[in-house]
Each structure stands twice: as structure tokens, then as C-alpha cells.
Design a protein around this motif. Structure first.
Motif, PDB file in Angstrom:
ATOM      1  N   ARG A  79       0.851  -1.198   0.000  1.00 39.16           N
ATOM      2  CA  ARG A  79       0.000   0.000   0.000  1.00 39.16           C
ATOM      3  C   ARG A  79       0.886   1.248   0.000  1.00 39.16           C
ATOM      4  NH1 ARG A  79      -0.382   4.055   2.700  1.00 39.16           N
ATOM      5  NH2 ARG A  79       1.127   3.126   4.102  1.00 39.16           N
ATOM      6  N   ARG A  80       0.579   2.184  -0.870  1.00 33.60           N
ATOM      7  CA  ARG A  80       1.295   3.464  -0.880  1.00 33.60           C
ATOM      8  C   ARG A  80       0.287   4.591  -0.764  1.00 33.60           C
ATOM      9  NH1 ARG A  80       4.706   0.923  -0.010  1.00 33.60           N
ATOM     10  NH2 ARG A  80       4.489   2.150   1.856  1.00 33.60           N
ATOM     11  N   THR A  81       0.749   5.702  -0.252  1.00 30.38           N
ATOM     12  CA  THR A  81      -0.050   6.915  -0.286  1.00 30.38           C
ATOM     13  C   THR A  81      -0.173   7.360  -1.745  1.00 30.38           C
ATOM     14  OG1 THR A  81       0.300   7.715   1.936  1.00 30.38           O
ATOM     15  CG2 THR A  81       0.185   9.378   0.219  1.00 30.38           C
ATOM     16  N   ARG A 135      -1.473  10.130  -4.458  1.00 29.46           N
ATOM     17  CA  ARG A 135      -1.842  11.557  -4.556  1.00 29.46           C
ATOM     18  C   ARG A 135      -2.268  11.954  -5.966  1.00 29.46           C
ATOM     19  NH1 ARG A 135       2.878  11.451  -1.138  1.00 29.46           N
ATOM     20  NH2 ARG A 135       2.354  12.050   0.997  1.00 29.46           N
ATOM     21  N   ASN A 175       0.668  21.643   0.566  1.00 26.81           N
ATOM     22  CA  ASN A 175       0.445  20.243   0.955  1.00 26.81           C
ATOM     23  C   ASN A 175       0.513  19.395  -0.316  1.00 26.81           C
ATOM     24  OD1 ASN A 175      -0.817  17.715   1.649  1.00 26.81           O
ATOM     25  ND2 ASN A 175      -1.715  18.720   3.429  1.00 26.81           N
ATOM     26  N   PRO A 176       1.335  18.329  -0.333  1.00 27.21           N
ATOM     27  CA  PRO A 176       1.463  17.527  -1.562  1.00 27.21           C
ATOM     28  C   PRO A 176       0.150  16.894  -2.020  1.00 27.21           C
ATOM     29  CG  PRO A 176       2.814  16.612   0.239  1.00 27.21           C
ATOM     30  CD  PRO A 176       2.265  17.909   0.725  1.00 27.21           C
ATOM     31  N   SER A 177      -0.854  16.891  -1.159  1.00 26.22           N
ATOM     32  CA  SER A 177      -2.145  16.312  -1.546  1.00 26.22           C
ATOM     33  C   SER A 177      -3.180  17.373  -1.926  1.00 26.22           C
ATOM     34  CB  SER A 177      -2.699  15.450  -0.405  1.00 26.22           C
ATOM     35  OG  SER A 177      -1.896  14.313  -0.250  1.00 26.22           O
ATOM     36  N   VAL A 214      -5.131   8.691   0.294  1.00 24.02           N
ATOM     37  CA  VAL A 214      -4.127   9.405   1.097  1.00 24.02           C
ATOM     38  C   VAL A 214      -4.868   9.981   2.299  1.00 24.02           C
ATOM     39  CG1 VAL A 214      -4.352  11.398  -0.466  1.00 24.02           C
ATOM     40  CG2 VAL A 214      -2.533  11.381   1.225  1.00 24.02           C
ATOM     41  N   ILE A 215      -4.242   9.891   3.462  1.00 29.20           N
ATOM     42  CA  ILE A 215      -4.800  10.548   4.649  1.00 29.20           C
ATOM     43  C   ILE A 215      -4.280  11.980   4.626  1.00 29.20           C
ATOM     44  CG2 ILE A 215      -4.806  10.606   7.180  1.00 29.20           C
ATOM     45  CD1 ILE A 215      -4.224   7.547   7.071  1.00 29.20           C
ATOM     46  N   VAL A 216      -5.190  12.955   4.600  1.00 35.98           N
ATOM     47  CA  VAL A 216      -4.768  14.357   4.611  1.00 35.98           C
ATOM     48  C   VAL A 216      -5.120  14.949   5.983  1.00 35.98           C
ATOM     49  CG1 VAL A 216      -4.937  16.603   3.480  1.00 35.98           C
ATOM     50  CG2 VAL A 216      -5.174  14.503   2.126  1.00 35.98           C
ATOM     51  N   GLY A 217      -4.077  15.132   6.790  1.00 35.11           N
ATOM     52  CA  GLY A 217      -4.272  15.650   8.141  1.00 35.11           C
ATOM     53  C   GLY A 217      -3.916  17.112   8.281  1.00 35.11           C
ATOM     54  N   LEU A 218      -3.076  17.601   7.338  1.00 34.21           N
ATOM     55  CA  LEU A 218      -2.649  18.997   7.411  1.00 34.21           C
ATOM     56  C   LEU A 218      -3.644  19.886   6.675  1.00 34.21           C
ATOM     57  CD1 LEU A 218      -0.452  21.020   8.298  1.00 34.21           C
ATOM     58  CD2 LEU A 218       0.633  20.641   6.079  1.00 34.21           C
ATOM     59  N   PRO A 251       8.575   5.141   0.614  1.00 34.57           N
ATOM     60  CA  PRO A 251       9.523   5.888   1.445  1.00 34.57           C
ATOM     61  C   PRO A 251      10.184   4.912   2.432  1.00 34.57           C
ATOM     62  CG  PRO A 251       7.315   6.865   1.559  1.00 34.57           C
ATOM     63  CD  PRO A 251       7.179   5.526   0.897  1.00 34.57           C
ATOM     64  N   ARG A 271      11.673   2.948   5.660  1.00 32.75           N
ATOM     65  CA  ARG A 271      11.188   2.689   7.015  1.00 32.75           C
ATOM     66  C   ARG A 271      12.376   2.461   7.941  1.00 32.75           C
ATOM     67  NH1 ARG A 271       6.657   4.245   4.569  1.00 32.75           N
ATOM     68  NH2 ARG A 271       4.772   3.394   5.512  1.00 32.75           N
TER      69      ARG A 271
HETATM   70  C1  LIG Z   1      -2.034  11.025  10.269  1.00 27.70           C
HETATM   71  C2  LIG Z   1      -1.482  11.221   8.869  1.00 27.70           C
HETATM   72  C3  LIG Z   1      -1.573  12.473   8.260  1.00 27.70           C
HETATM   73  C4  LIG Z   1      -1.076  12.659   6.968  1.00 27.70           C
HETATM   74  N1  LIG Z   1      -1.246  13.868   6.366  1.00 27.70           N
HETATM   75  C5  LIG Z   1      -0.828  14.042   5.093  1.00 27.70           C
HETATM   76  C6  LIG Z   1      -1.052  15.271   4.424  1.00 27.70           C
HETATM   77  O1  LIG Z   1      -1.616  16.218   4.977  1.00 27.70           O
HETATM   78  N2  LIG Z   1      -0.632  15.379   3.136  1.00 27.70           N
HETATM   79  C7  LIG Z   1      -0.028  14.342   2.477  1.00 27.70           C
HETATM   80  O2  LIG Z   1       0.292  14.492   1.312  1.00 27.70           O
HETATM   81  N3  LIG Z   1       0.205  13.154   3.089  1.00 27.70           N
HETATM   82  C8  LIG Z   1      -0.184  12.977   4.377  1.00 27.70           C
HETATM   83  N4  LIG Z   1       0.020  11.766   5.000  1.00 27.70           N
HETATM   84  C9  LIG Z   1       0.658  10.657   4.248  1.00 27.70           C
HETATM   85  C10 LIG Z   1       2.102  10.386   4.727  1.00 27.70           C
HETATM   86  O3  LIG Z   1       2.945  11.412   4.258  1.00 27.70           O
HETATM   87  C11 LIG Z   1       2.555   8.995   4.203  1.00 27.70           C
HETATM   88  O4  LIG Z   1       1.743   8.028   4.804  1.00 27.70           O
HETATM   89  C12 LIG Z   1       4.009   8.697   4.542  1.00 27.70           C
HETATM   90  O5  LIG Z   1       4.882   9.561   3.845  1.00 27.70           O
HETATM   91  C13 LIG Z   1       4.413   7.255   4.218  1.00 27.70           C
HETATM   92  O6  LIG Z   1       4.164   6.947   2.871  1.00 27.70           O
HETATM   93  P1  LIG Z   1       3.277   5.674   2.466  1.00 27.70           P
HETATM   94  O7  LIG Z   1       1.893   5.918   3.027  1.00 27.70           O
HETATM   95  O8  LIG Z   1       3.270   5.605   0.968  1.00 27.70           O
HETATM   96  O9  LIG Z   1       3.895   4.460   3.077  1.00 27.70           O
HETATM   97  C14 LIG Z   1      -0.466  11.569   6.275  1.00 27.70           C
HETATM   98  C15 LIG Z   1      -0.390  10.312   6.897  1.00 27.70           C
HETATM   99  C16 LIG Z   1      -0.910  10.136   8.162  1.00 27.70           C
HETATM  100  C17 LIG Z   1      -0.856   8.750   8.791  1.00 27.70           C
END
Ligand SMILES: Cc1cc2nc3c(=O)[nH]c(=O)nc-3n(C[C@H](O)[C@H](O)[C@H](O)COP(=O)(O)O)c2cc1C
Length: 178
Positions: free
Chosen positions: A11-13, A15, A68-70, A128-132, A166, A168
Motif C-alpha cells: 500500500r502506498r499513499t 496523490r 500540501n502535496p495532496s 491518502v490521509i490528509v491531516g494537514l 519511502p 522505514r
Molecule cells: C495522520 C497522517 C496524516 C497525513 N497527512 C498528510 C497530508 O496532509 N498530506 C499528504 O500528502 N500526506 C499525508 N500523510 C501521508 C504520509 O505522508 C505517508 O503516509 C508517509 O509519507 C508514508 O508513505 P506511504 O503511506 O506511501 O507508506 C499523512 C499520513 C498520516 C498517517
């Protein structure tokens, strides 16, 4: 490799998304995975808003910093999940917080989000989880009641680009044996 571990590792994030709709059946399968997430005393504090309307996505994009990259993913993904939670439920017993951490809603929503992310990936979708973001502003756009909190946005769609993983930390760098 065992199938679940493979899903977890691969699984990857995501965007960047294809311009391809998600069927209601597929969406429901993913929400079902969220439904079965574990939670504090099975309190299930989640409240999920599914946004398909492009105008609402555009409004919500304004709550995300353009750096924000997302940022673009908020409007590009066919579905935007808004992960909200009921306050004062998780980690509470008879109205009182059970631990020094107070509300465990962030923890339970993290578990929920991971179920969504893993099930989406196993079905060929990406998230993708966007928290910011400005949670307060997003809360107003969504007309969320005061008893709930917006935690994160989660774009969902078919990946257009799958980034490399990325790095670990090694297990030895975060595990302590006593
Ligand atoms: C709680 C949380 C908040 C995150 N917020 C953002 C975000 O605002 N923008 C973004 O592009 N990615 C966000 N991410 C994604 C992380 O950057 C990403 O999970 C991390 O770099 C590892 O990459 P992977 O998910 O591909 O393994 C967030 C992930 C988590 C768990």
C-alpha cells in the motif's frame, strides 16, 4: 509473503488519480472494512461524510495549504471521504475520561483510516490521509455539529501514479526488549 502482509507493505499513499468513477458497490465494500475496525469499548465514534460534489471538493480544497502535496488530490479524486468523529465517546466511561490521554478519537480514527486504506489498496484503489488542513474551516463547510470533529480528509480513487516506498526504520531502531 502472506497476503495481508503483502497488502500492508505494498500500500502506498496515492496523490494522483485517474478520471474514473468508483461504483457504489466498491465504495460500500471499502466502508464495510471501516465498519469492522476495532475501537475503544466498541464505541465506533466515526461519522463519515462522502463527498462526490465537485463544488464541495473545491470548497474543502481551500482548507488545505497549497504546499500540501495532496492539495490537488482533494479535487481530483472521484470521492473525498471526510473522516469525522463523535467527541467524548472513545476513552470515556459514564462521561469521564478513563485515561490521561482524554479523548481517544484520533486513535480510533487512525484504526478506521488504516482499514479504509488497506481495503482500498487490496481492491486496486488508492487513498491518502490528509491531516494537514484547517479543520475548523472544513468543519464549517461540512456544517458539522459541535459534538463532532473533522479529523482528516481521505481522497479515494484509482491510482494514476504509484510512488516508490519511502524508507522505514529498521525494527531494531524502534523496538526495545527488556
Ligand atoms: C495522520 C497522517 C496524516 C497525513 N497527512 C498528510 C497530508 O496532509 N498530506 C499528504 O500528502 N500526506 C499525508 N500523510 C501521508 C504520509 O505522508 C505517508 O503516509 C508517509 O509519507 C508514508 O508513505 P506511504 O503511506 O506511501 O507508506 C499523512 C499520513 C498520516 C498517517
Amino acid at each position: 509473503m502472506n497476503n495481508l502482509l503483502q497488502v500492508i507493505k505494498e500500500r502506498r499513499t496515492i496523490r494522483k488519480y485517474q478520471d474514473k468513477p468508483i461504483s457504489d458497490e466498491l465504495l460500500n465494500t471499502i466502508l464495510e472494512a471501516g465498519r469492522w475496525a476495532q475501537s475503544w469499548a466498541n464505541t465506533q465514534c466515526w461519522h463519515i461524510i462522502v463527498v462526490k460534489d465537485g463544488k464541495v471538493k473545491e470548497e474543502l480544497q481551500k482548507t488545505v495549504p497549497s504546499g500540501n502535496p495532496s492539495y490537488q488530490a482533494i479535487v481530483d479524486a472521484p470521492i473525498l471521504l471526510c473522516l469525522c468523529a463523535k467527541k467524548n465517546v472513545s476513552g470515556f466511561y459514564k462521561g469521564n475520561a478513563c485515561t490521561p490521554f482524554g479523548d481517544w478519537l484520533l486513535f480510533d480514527m487512525g484504526v478506521f483510516a488504516q482499514n479504509i486504506a488497506l481495503s482500498a489498496h487490496s481492491l486496486g484503489l488508492g487513498t491518502v490521509i490528509v491531516g494537514l488542513l484547517d479543520q475548523k474551516m472544513a468543519q464549517q463547510i461540512l456544517k458539522l455539529d459541535d459534538d463532532k470533529e473533522l479529523v482528516a480528509l481521505m481522497p479515494l480513487g484509482f491510482p494514476a501514479d504509484i510512488p516508490s516506498a519511502p524508507p522505514r526504520k529498521e525494527i531494531k531502531d524502534f523496538v526495545q526488549y527488556i
